[in-house]
Design a protein around this motif. Structure first.
Motif, mmCIF file in Angstrom:
data_model
loop_
_atom_site.group_PDB
_atom_site.id
_atom_site.type_symbol
_atom_site.label_atom_id
_atom_site.label_comp_id
_atom_site.label_asym_id
_atom_site.label_seq_id
_atom_site.Cartn_x
_atom_site.Cartn_y
_atom_site.Cartn_z
ATOM 1 N N ARG A 101 -1.419 12.652 -3.572
ATOM 2 C CA ARG A 101 -1.985 12.341 -2.374
ATOM 3 C C ARG A 101 -1.573 13.524 -1.268
ATOM 4 N N ILE A 102 -0.249 14.100 -1.703
ATOM 5 C CA ILE A 102 0.019 15.369 -0.788
ATOM 6 C C ILE A 102 -1.109 16.528 -1.151
ATOM 7 N N VAL A 103 -1.497 16.683 -2.262
ATOM 8 C CA VAL A 103 -2.406 17.816 -2.734
ATOM 9 C C VAL A 103 -3.773 17.568 -1.938
ATOM 10 N N ALA B 182 0.754 -1.145 -0.108
ATOM 11 C CA ALA B 182 -0.055 -0.048 0.096
ATOM 12 C C ALA B 182 0.825 1.114 0.071
ATOM 13 N N ALA B 183 0.439 2.218 -0.848
ATOM 14 C CA ALA B 183 1.199 3.608 -0.946
ATOM 15 C C ALA B 183 0.935 4.409 0.385
ATOM 16 N N PRO B 184 1.770 5.030 0.957
ATOM 17 C CA PRO B 184 1.761 5.990 2.033
ATOM 18 C C PRO B 184 0.526 6.897 1.813
ATOM 19 N N SER B 185 -0.097 7.261 2.758
ATOM 20 C CA SER B 185 -1.248 8.362 2.530
ATOM 21 C C SER B 185 -0.556 9.613 2.331
ATOM 22 N N SER C 89 13.246 8.026 -5.398
ATOM 23 C CA SER C 89 12.799 7.373 -4.183
ATOM 24 C C SER C 89 12.847 5.801 -4.308
ATOM 25 N N ALA C 90 13.105 5.259 -3.419
ATOM 26 C CA ALA C 90 13.109 3.792 -3.494
ATOM 27 C C ALA C 90 11.731 3.253 -3.474
ATOM 28 N N ASP C 91 10.447 4.101 -2.967
ATOM 29 C CA ASP C 91 9.183 3.797 -2.995
ATOM 30 C C ASP C 91 8.817 3.840 -4.431
ATOM 31 N N ALA C 92 8.211 2.666 -4.956
ATOM 32 C CA ALA C 92 7.560 2.631 -6.338
ATOM 33 C C ALA C 92 6.461 3.279 -6.568
ATOM 34 N N THR C 93 5.793 3.871 -5.545
ATOM 35 C CA THR C 93 4.519 4.598 -6.001
ATOM 36 C C THR C 93 4.823 5.818 -7.181
#
Length: 130
Positions: free
Chosen positions: A118-120, A25-28, A106-110
């Protein structure tokens, strides 16, 4: 007999699937904001992060974006500021990282666009109600 074995395995399959989903799951938006933005903008997004005092121009209070734009939250413009497509006065000199580039490395594959969206969305959710 086969049916009873399948019934015994079903909960394990469901548990494994849930565990795998949680791992991938991708971070919120709030978690991504906390990781990348709170250092300057603060955990409350009011521009009071631990690095704010060392910057030549204080970070913006991100809870007032809609208020500064006549009560409308400009989602596309905020995304462009985050990813570096829309330079912002005070971000010159490299004080605000170009997150589109940083997220891509980044290492996160999102996908980068998903992280920014998500930030917006998170920033839209924390706008001052005044």
């Amino acid at each position: 007999m086969i049916r009873s074995r399948l019934l015994l395995l079903a909960p394990l399959v469901l548990l494994h699937t849930a565990a795998m989903s949680a791992q991938t799951a991708a971070p919120s938006g709030s978690a991504t904001f906390a990781l990348y933005c709170a250092t300057c903008h603060g955990t409350s997004a009011r521009g009071n992060g631990p690095m704010a005092s060392s910057l030549t121009r204080p970070p913006a209070d991100l809870t007032l974006i809609a208020k500064r734009n006549g009560g409308t939250f400009p989602m596309e413009m905020v995304a462009k500021v985050i990813d570096g497509r829309a330079p912002v006065k005070g971000h010159g000199g490299g004080e605000m990282p170009v997150w589109g580039d940083a997220f891509g490395k980044s290492a996160d594959a999102t996908p980068v666009a998903d992280k920014i969206a998500r930030i917006v969305s998170y920033l839209q959710s924390i706008q001052a109600k005044d």
